[in-house]
Enzyme design. Sequence first.
Site, short mmCIF file in Angstrom:
data_model
loop_
_atom_site.label_atom_id
_atom_site.label_comp_id
_atom_site.label_asym_id
_atom_site.label_seq_id
_atom_site.Cartn_x
_atom_site.Cartn_y
_atom_site.Cartn_z
N ASP A 88 -30.02 8.44 18.54
CA ASP A 88 -30.16 9.72 17.85
C ASP A 88 -30.49 9.49 16.37
O ASP A 88 -30.26 8.41 15.84
CB ASP A 88 -28.92 10.60 18.01
N ASP A 90 -29.75 10.85 12.75
CA ASP A 90 -28.91 11.71 11.92
C ASP A 90 -29.43 11.74 10.49
O ASP A 90 -29.94 10.74 9.98
CB ASP A 90 -27.47 11.20 11.93
N ASP A 166 -18.04 3.75 9.00
CA ASP A 166 -17.19 2.64 9.45
C ASP A 166 -17.75 1.27 9.04
O ASP A 166 -17.22 0.62 8.14
CB ASP A 166 -16.90 2.73 10.96
#
Length: 459
Positions: A88, A90, A166
């Site tokens: 995907d 983003d 992260d």
Amino acid sequence: MLKWLKSRIAKKNNKSAAVKNKGAKKAVVKKAYSDSVRIIPRSEHGISRKNIDESALKVLYKLNKEGYEAYLVGGAVRDLLLGKRPKDFDVATDATPEQVNALFRNCRLIGRRFRLAHIHFGRHIIEVATFRGHHDDSDSGRQDESGRILRDNVYGDIEQDVWRRDFTTNALYYNIADFSVVDFVGGYEDVKNKRLRLIGDPDERYREDPVRMLRAIRFAAKLGFSIDESCQRFIREEGALLRDIPAARLYEEALKLFHAGHAIESFQGLREYHLLEHLFPDAAEALDGNEVGLKFLHLAMQSTDQRIHNNMPVTPAFLFAALLWAPLRTRTEKRLASGEPHSLALQKSASALIGEQVRYVSIPKRFTTVMREIWSLQSRFSNRKGKRATALFEHPKFRAAYDFLCLRAKAGEIKDDDCRWWTEFQENSPEAQQAKIEPQRGQGRGRPRRRRRTKSVKD
Ligand code: ATP
Ligand code: MG
């Protein structure tokens, strides 16, 4: 209709407000980053717009044209640098969700704690997130229903946004203004060295969201990256933190681990880092030292991975049925030893096993139902004659149960004659199939079976 009209008027008003801000925003685009930044120019990094999703590009260009900062971010930049097709795309921006909403007719705002803009292109969605700001320390410890630390809906700038991510490799920003990659944490080098490193202090960042341990295993499996030494140590020692995560969120993560085409490597990672016991405790125990059980699971995961690589459909029921097969057998054997009939022993064991499992990773009922069917059909393949064989062949889960049976044979758990017979059977014409399962004279049971008067036992 009225609602639609109102929303269009609201969008229009917002839009003029957004456009009014344009001058001020333009200055932000040119804003210098702090000294810690590394800018990798287009000529160095090799990311080509050819490989960026068309809808994502439209969103980036539009935001940029309206004077906002607009970056492609997260896994997409990492995967593009690796020459892989991202799952995907983003987008991160300094425009607020309301400002984004005002710019795109096909935009919907979602999320309660942190609002996100979803821009719809048919069934395809581009997620646009406003840079997140620093959180108030007094917030730490509060979690939402999915176990994530709660943060106030505070917006920030790109450098603050980095800290909510992260791994360094997931915190690279592709700037549509000049096609450079912006890196504040050494993620670019880490991609080149195939290294997973948490941003900040691993201890703090894993405690903040223990699911990051599973994400580390997943990215290591998917990308062939190594996990940084300090992260490794933490995961090995603190896997029990996963017990604080709601079972529904762990189910989502388990699916990502097993249904992304790298189930084998993910499973190996979970075992190596002793995380399997916190997700599937019964399976971890029953598979310990169980060579045949492990071989069977390996084959099941291999076939799932292959199907995914070939764009064939997969169901979570098959994989979870395979994962829980070893503990199911252990439980069933115990019950058989105490004299229970086979089907009752199997049903009771399945109920108990699933009941305990869903407290850790909550497999939805629509899949546990299918898992039970796959399991209970296993003992019916040795019935190759008459109505029972026809009923088995016509069962909606015949194919899944047959695949499961053949993997058991391949792993050496059972003899392969049933698998061979049913394989040949399916290769026959319908007439030949009928002839094959018709009861043959003289080969029956000698005398007709007596009907049982007692009611059948159900659990
Ligand atoms: P994938 O290829 O699996 O989509 P991804 O890196 O894009 O990998 P996503 O789960 O799609 O991962 O999340 C998008 C980005 O959001 C990540 O790259 C990361 O920057 C951030 N992110 C997602 N989940 C977390 C988390 N639990 N903690 C911190 N950052 C996160
Ligand atoms: Mg992603």
